[in-house]
Write an enzyme that holds these catalytic residues in place. Structure first.
Site, mmCIF file in Angstrom:
data_model
loop_
_atom_site.group_PDB
_atom_site.id
_atom_site.type_symbol
_atom_site.label_atom_id
_atom_site.label_comp_id
_atom_site.label_asym_id
_atom_site.label_seq_id
_atom_site.Cartn_x
_atom_site.Cartn_y
_atom_site.Cartn_z
ATOM 1 C CG ASP A 11 -43.693 -21.115 8.638
ATOM 2 O OD1 ASP A 11 -44.026 -21.093 7.834
ATOM 3 O OD2 ASP A 11 -42.871 -21.385 9.269
ATOM 4 C CD GLU A 151 -38.452 -16.623 10.523
ATOM 5 O OE1 GLU A 151 -37.040 -17.023 9.497
ATOM 6 O OE2 GLU A 151 -38.806 -17.921 10.694
#
Ligand code: DGL
Length: 259
Positions: A11, A151
């Site tokens: 990913d 993130e």
């Protein structure tokens, strides 16, 4: 291909672990290798060419680790690059696409919402799928900024809450009864999303379907792992590994490595 070789997943970052979890649950004795390409996240605003190039880089890395199947645990990479990957390599690829079909089939209001990256919503593959359900109105919303916050480990932040309100309120007003999460990072936002959406709006993602598809392809190819002990899980991150470690609840070691 050796049955005991690992399942490879990649990913743009940590989001695909939502898919990894489903696969690990359904196929607990399979070894897995997960690549979080966080250094290059987000993929969502990159060009198709860049997404293809990064997907090839990740695939090559997983093939060098003897992956027997590759799960593209990223909607953006699937919708932009899986065709090229399938043409270039012999190994089977499992992709993840927004769950438009089940939402459109079950919707009573015939209005559904989809939250996904720009790269996914602009892709040809997404448009081809969406066009099949032309009796359903699809409210598309790009999740600008959401992947970056995830993130950075800012899932429960004020900024996240503000963005989610901004993206979801117009969908509520438009009377959607299904919200499709079209990015593998977004299942981590379900608790916050539930606080915003009325209870009768259902949220769906594609994680379980991807796990079932992975199992059925391995079964068909006679490549399921025949060991009875628990599979090894290896995680690689090419950026700060802290957030990936946290999202895995400190249960797995993350290897920091440039790939
Ligand atoms: N997790 C990815 C997806 O499913 C990519 C998000 C991004 O990097 O923009 O789309």
């Amino acid at each position: 291909m050796e049955n005991n070789n690992p399942i490879g997943l990649f990913d743009s970052g940590i989001g695909g672990t939502s898919i990894w979890k489903e696969i690990h649950e359904l196929l607990p004795n399979e070894d897995t290798i997960y690549l979080a390409d966080s250094k290059n996240a987000p993929y969502g605003q990159k060009s198709k060419e860049e997404i293809i190039e990064l997907s090839i880089k990740n695939t090559e890395y997983l093939l060098n680790q003897n992956a027997k199947i590759i799960v593209v645990a990223c909607n953006t990479a699937t919708t932009n690059a899986i065709k090229v990957l399938r043409a270039k390599y012999k190994v089977p690829f499992i992709g993840i696409e927004p769950a438009i079909k089940p939402a459109a089939i079950h919707s009573n209001s015939h209005i559904i919402g989809i939250l996904a990256t720009q790269g996914t919503l602009n892709s040809e593959l997404f448009h081809q799928t969406a066009e099949k359900y032309n009796d359903t109105k699809i409210i598309e919303q790009i999740g600008h900024g959401l992947v970056g916050l995830i993130e950075n480990g800012e899932i429960n932040s004020k900024d996240m809450d503000l963005l989610l309100h901004q993206y979801l309120e117009p969908m509520i007003e438009a009377n959607i009864d299904y919200l499709v999460l079209g990015c593998s990072h977004y299942p981590y936002l379900i608790p916050q999303i539930k606080k915003i959406l009325p209870k009768d709006i259902k949220i769906i993602d594609s994680g379980e379907a991807v796990a079932r598809q992975t199992k059925s392809v391995l079964l068909e190819r006679n490549e399921l792992n025949n060991e009875t002990n628990k599979g090894k899980a290896i995680f690689y991150s090419n950026s700060d590994s802290r957030v990936l470690t946290e999202i895995l609840q400190n249960k797995y070691k993350v290897i920091s490595k440039d790939f």
